[in-house]
Design a protein around this motif. Sequence first.
Motif, PDB file in Angstrom:
ATOM      1  N   ALA A 629       0.828  -1.209   0.000  1.00  0.00           N
ATOM      2  CA  ALA A 629       0.000   0.000   0.000  1.00  0.00           C
ATOM      3  C   ALA A 629       0.861   1.258   0.000  1.00  0.00           C
ATOM      4  O   ALA A 629       0.552   2.242  -0.679  1.00  0.00           O
ATOM      5  N   LEU A 630       1.963   1.219   0.761  1.00  0.00           N
ATOM      6  CA  LEU A 630       2.857   2.378   0.789  1.00  0.00           C
ATOM      7  C   LEU A 630       3.518   2.603  -0.564  1.00  0.00           C
ATOM      8  O   LEU A 630       3.637   3.749  -1.022  1.00  0.00           O
ATOM      9  N   VAL A 633       1.264   4.311  -3.204  1.00  0.00           N
ATOM     10  CA  VAL A 633       0.808   5.704  -3.027  1.00  0.00           C
ATOM     11  C   VAL A 633       1.224   6.593  -4.196  1.00  0.00           C
ATOM     12  O   VAL A 633       0.396   7.350  -4.730  1.00  0.00           O
ATOM     13  N   LEU A 636      -0.950   5.749  -7.238  1.00  0.00           N
ATOM     14  CA  LEU A 636      -2.324   6.209  -7.044  1.00  0.00           C
ATOM     15  C   LEU A 636      -2.416   7.727  -7.172  1.00  0.00           C
ATOM     16  O   LEU A 636      -3.386   8.258  -7.727  1.00  0.00           O
ATOM     17  N   ARG A 637      -1.415   8.420  -6.642  1.00  0.00           N
ATOM     18  CA  ARG A 637      -1.400   9.876  -6.773  1.00  0.00           C
ATOM     19  C   ARG A 637      -1.304  10.300  -8.225  1.00  0.00           C
ATOM     20  O   ARG A 637      -1.996  11.231  -8.670  1.00  0.00           O
ATOM     21  N   TRP A 784       6.794  15.991  -4.943  1.00  0.00           N
ATOM     22  CA  TRP A 784       6.886  15.884  -3.483  1.00  0.00           C
ATOM     23  C   TRP A 784       8.176  16.503  -2.966  1.00  0.00           C
ATOM     24  O   TRP A 784       8.177  17.189  -1.938  1.00  0.00           O
TER      25      TRP A 784
END
Length: 821
Positions: A629-630, A633, A636-637, A784
């Motif tokens: 899941a990490l 990210v 998904l972003r 980011w």
Amino acid sequence: MTPHRNIGFVAAAATLLAAAPLSAIFERWTWLIQAAVVVAVVAGSAALSRLGRMPLWGQVLAMLAGLTLGLTWVFPGGTELLAFVPTPATFAHFGDLLQTSLQDMRSYGVKVPDVDSLLFLAVLGIGAVAVVVDVLAVGLRRPALAGLPMLAIYSVPVAVYVDSVPATPFVVGAAGYLWLLVTDNVDRVRRFGRRFTGEGRDVDVWEASPLAAAGRRLAVVGVIVAVALPLAVPGMTGGLLNNVGAGPGDGSGRPGQGGSSGRVDLFAALSGQLNQSEELDLVKVSTNETTPFYLRLGVVDDLRPSGFQARVPTGRPITRPLPDPGERAPRGVDQQRYRATVEVTKNLNMPLMPVYAEPVKTDDLNGNWLYDPNQQVVFSNRDNARGKSYSFDYVRSTFSPAALRAAPSLPSDSPVMRQQTERPSVPAVEELVAQLVKGKSNDYDKVRAIYDYFSVENGFTYALSTRNGSSGEDITDFLATKVGYCQQYAAAMAWLVRAAGIPARVAVGFTNGSKADSGTYVLTNRNLHAWTEVNFSGIGWVPFDATPAAAVTGSVRSAWAPDIDAPEEATPSTGSTSAPDAAGPSAGPNEADRLDKDTDQGLTLNQGGPAEESPVWPWWLAGALALLALLAVPALRRSALRRRRRVRAVTPAATALPVPGQRGETRQVVVGVDAEAARADAHAAWDELLDTLVDFHVRVDRTETPRATAERLAREALAERGDAATGVRLLGRAEERARYARDPLTDTELQPALRTVRGALAAGADRRTRLLAALLPPSVLQRWRTGLAERSARVVTTSGQVRQRMSRWSPRRLLAHRPAR
């Protein structure tokens, strides 16, 4: 580079000073010598890496390598190259030490002897903290934060020490921390070249400014207050652990007056209590059984060359359903269910709960208490039996000699057979057992032959004036002198039964005490006792008490283990009890000539075990899912951003719609589009194109115009794809019109062109680039990083503004503007 090296070595020394409180939990100073060696290697590795001008991550790797080499040198596994270069077997050795330390942490109380597993754990922790302190103090130049890992070292003795940690180690650790702060402050000042005092005078030698001197004085006063205040204020010198601490060391069982030492030994606790001149009430128990058997505390079943030792129990919470032996009662075994209520006095301080064998249900005990069905003991890792009251149901089993004779021998590969028959080789014992069991065809007859050997007729007598011990030498001495008390009888019989190839162990608990008018048995330290339990296949553990019954108050004899010293016509029946006015209690008289006994542990048994281990795979699965899941990210972003850019409908071109007019004719009315919407669509498509270029590692020049960028892409990256080149030119023209023209481009769709360009870029990229673009899009990571840098810059700017405003309230500024008198 010299100041950096100085700070590095000061950081290493401060780490060792911060570890000073560990001296409160280790018996000797071996840990400090080993830790000093490892920390020195770590500091040297850091210094060499800084001489080589390595980046911070390289310095961290060098320190970790130094830590590994230092641990390999101090804790060798025997397979190293050149005596200090680790091999895969070395890391396997480290893993074994860590695994062993988990059990030893539950088996040892303070002060801890020099055990390799615990020494390795302590040195590894100190070395890791040294790495973190060096990174914070030297690499990041944040020495104040280095106090956090130092505090982690200090928290270890605070958590495990039975009394409050002495003040001196705390002062030593605080001094190391202050030394690190002062060294960093001096280094920062020296970077400016010439130093000045608060009065404006330049000096060549060390002379602190008034403000710096005041700060150091405040720091020293703060440390003194922190140490002196707990010593001066009543009630602040002790900790929460004092309530469950060790006894005073005299066997009285009274807690809070001293610390236990070494590994907990049930035998040492037993001998210490039996030799006390003062009689203390430990347990009060009432049961609806007419003549109950012994109340059990623990089991000693790990036989080593040094003697019997208690094995760490494991189990599940007592609040869960317990196994009911009555559901599988073998033939010839009578099982009855009874209920008992136990009240533990404050004189019994231990993590073991006294219960009768085979409990099936408990009340008034929380989930902190666990039950080990193999040892049949109730224990806790976090609670204490002191002052507890509880009730439980239990099953009392009585065995017939015929059923025990019919029981077959356990198979040799049985876990019980392998574990409970282990013993050191003692030739004298082996020869004696061979003589005793000669001609016996079943396990029960062999056990009875050994049991009958411990009789007065064979010269055995009861006395406390003997050295306690259960090693091979102690057992040999006991068999030669034939004088001892319950510990020697129980351990010797268990050893001899094991030598006969039959599983056996030693149980420790209470005999039946005096019975009050209310029907409650009052059990004191004089009722503490040890006996032997033998395992029979299909039946379980059967008790045998070889200690002379006449010497034990409240002793119980049975049909399968009768009183061999009583006259035959007076042999008691099953469950009978010897007379209460027998020759003496298990404690015996307080002989004036008894030898010095190892009674320094009292009855505080800091023994516990872990709860029943749950399956590991759910945690691994949860960790893997969390990691996936990490990692998902960024992807998904990127997908959400692409979807948001497509949310806006494709801008339609201007169209002519027929509208009825006057006199029945129709006329064409041109319906335009929203220019702002078209301009936003062009910007969104262009931003998506730039992110796509970053994802596929295509150069993006922010100084180029959209048309120049489009032409460069059509000429270089998309030269062989005509449709893609046309699409990128369309996107460039749309962005250029959206930026500079009054009317944006509205007569075409941009999304198909964008998809064509993206497909062409993906087709021209290698597999790794495509995979990274899908899973870890560089455009998202770059965004980011940029956002983090901007936030950091804002934080720095804000802190500078705050510091500038606060400087107006500087004591020096206020004193400078104070009018002179």
